[in-house]
Design a protein around this motif. Structure first.
Motif, mmCIF file in Angstrom:
data_model
loop_
_atom_site.group_PDB
_atom_site.id
_atom_site.type_symbol
_atom_site.label_atom_id
_atom_site.label_comp_id
_atom_site.label_asym_id
_atom_site.label_seq_id
_atom_site.Cartn_x
_atom_site.Cartn_y
_atom_site.Cartn_z
ATOM 1 N N ASP A 105 4.345 2.825 -5.940
ATOM 2 C CA ASP A 105 3.442 2.871 -5.141
ATOM 3 C C ASP A 105 3.869 1.658 -3.958
ATOM 4 N N GLY A 283 -1.702 2.188 0.601
ATOM 5 C CA GLY A 283 -0.705 1.772 -0.636
ATOM 6 C C GLY A 283 -0.854 0.254 -0.855
ATOM 7 N N CYS A 284 0.111 -0.315 -1.515
ATOM 8 C CA CYS A 284 0.082 -1.545 -2.199
ATOM 9 C C CYS A 284 0.604 -2.527 -1.284
#
Length: 293
Positions: A105, A283-284
């Motif tokens: 990720d 996302g991360c």
């Protein structure tokens, strides 16, 4: 078919090693004092060790006219990307904090948010598919390439190199699937985004979509895979396209003069925001490179 004939007769033209954006094995090896011979040998093939510098020239993975601090940050992100690949493929031990899914990720987030690094990510992933002695690592590397292809396209200048690489190295029974994903997403990103394709920030697929990407299993109402890449862009362009976009696409074209597209969004809107929807997210958070040491 014409493209297939061209690639078959001139496959060396788009060999990965001939790409002009590469740093080159000699300059790559100069980054260390010891182990240069090993670095040269593993420049474009699998390694289980960290890379000391990006595989591409710095000017090709950083924004134009950026300062030294920005270049340092982009270099860190490029090195972080490869560490994520090592963790995902199983070449580097993961932890509770950074398991394979989180590494994946983070990698997708970097590529989605920072277009300049996308080709570097592709090359890093392709590197791990070449002469990989581990069946598990090789399988994960190809799986990851499929996810990357489904999340953001390579640049238009690198697209043919990716296709030739797939045709040359992947199993025959998988070529059609990977080439289809590449063509599909590059084609539609060109239609929807035009020149903005090279700067657009894409949404990161959520875990459910990633499962579908890996397994090739899609819902019955999804006529083509990976619509999350384009859903927001089409919305920005005020085009009513959803999963059944083939039908909507014809309606959209009929509403435009001479089948021309509506104008793309303002560049500042493209650069300064990341769209979020039910099919994807931002996302991360991208960690500091030190967290992987």
């Amino acid at each position: 078919e014409i493209q297939n004939m061209i690639f078959q007769k001139n496959i060396s033209i788009f060999d990965l090693s001939t790409y002009s954006g590469l740093l080159g094995h000699q300059d790559y090896s100069k980054s260390v004092y010891f182990g240069r011979k090993e670095l040269i040998g593993n420049y474009l093939r699998h390694t289980s060790k960290k890379i000391p510098v990006p595989l591409m020239k710095m000017e090709t993975i950083t924004p134009k006219n950026c300062n030294k601090e920005t270049k340092k940050e982009y270099k860190k992100m490029a090195l972080t990307s490869f560490n994520c690949i090592l963790i995902y493929c199983g070449d580097k031990k993961s932890s509770l904090k950074f398991d394979a899914n989180r590494a994946r990720d983070i990698l997708l987030t970097i590529g989605s948010k920072y277009p300049e690094i996308r080709d570097e990510i592709y090359i890093q992933n392709m590197k791990q598919c070449i002469q990989n002695p581990s069946e598990n690592s090789l399988e994960n590397a190809w799986k990851l390439l499929k996810i990357i292809l489904s999340t953001f396209p390579p640049s238009s200048s690198f697209q043919n190199y990716v296709e030739v690489f797939i045709r040359r190295y992947i199993s025959q029974n998988l070529i059609t699937t990977y080439i289809y994903i590449l063509h599909h997403n590059c084609y539609y990103s060109e239609i929807v985004l035009g020149e903005n394709r090279e700067t657009k920030k894409f949404a990161v697929p959520n875990p459910e979509n990633i499962k579908k990407i890996i397994s090739n299993k899609y819902d019955n109402d999804i006529q083509e895979p990976f619509p999350h890449m384009f859903k927001n862009d089409l919305k920005e362009l005020e085009v009513g396209i959803n999963y059944k976009y083939r039908k909507k696409l014809s309606e959209w074209e009929s509403q435009t003069d001479n089948n021309s597209l509506p104008p793309p969004p303002e560049q500042e809107d493209v650069d300064n925001k990341i769209e979020v929807n039910e099919e994807g997210d931002e996302g991360c958070e991208i960690p500091d490179i030190s967290e992987f040491s």
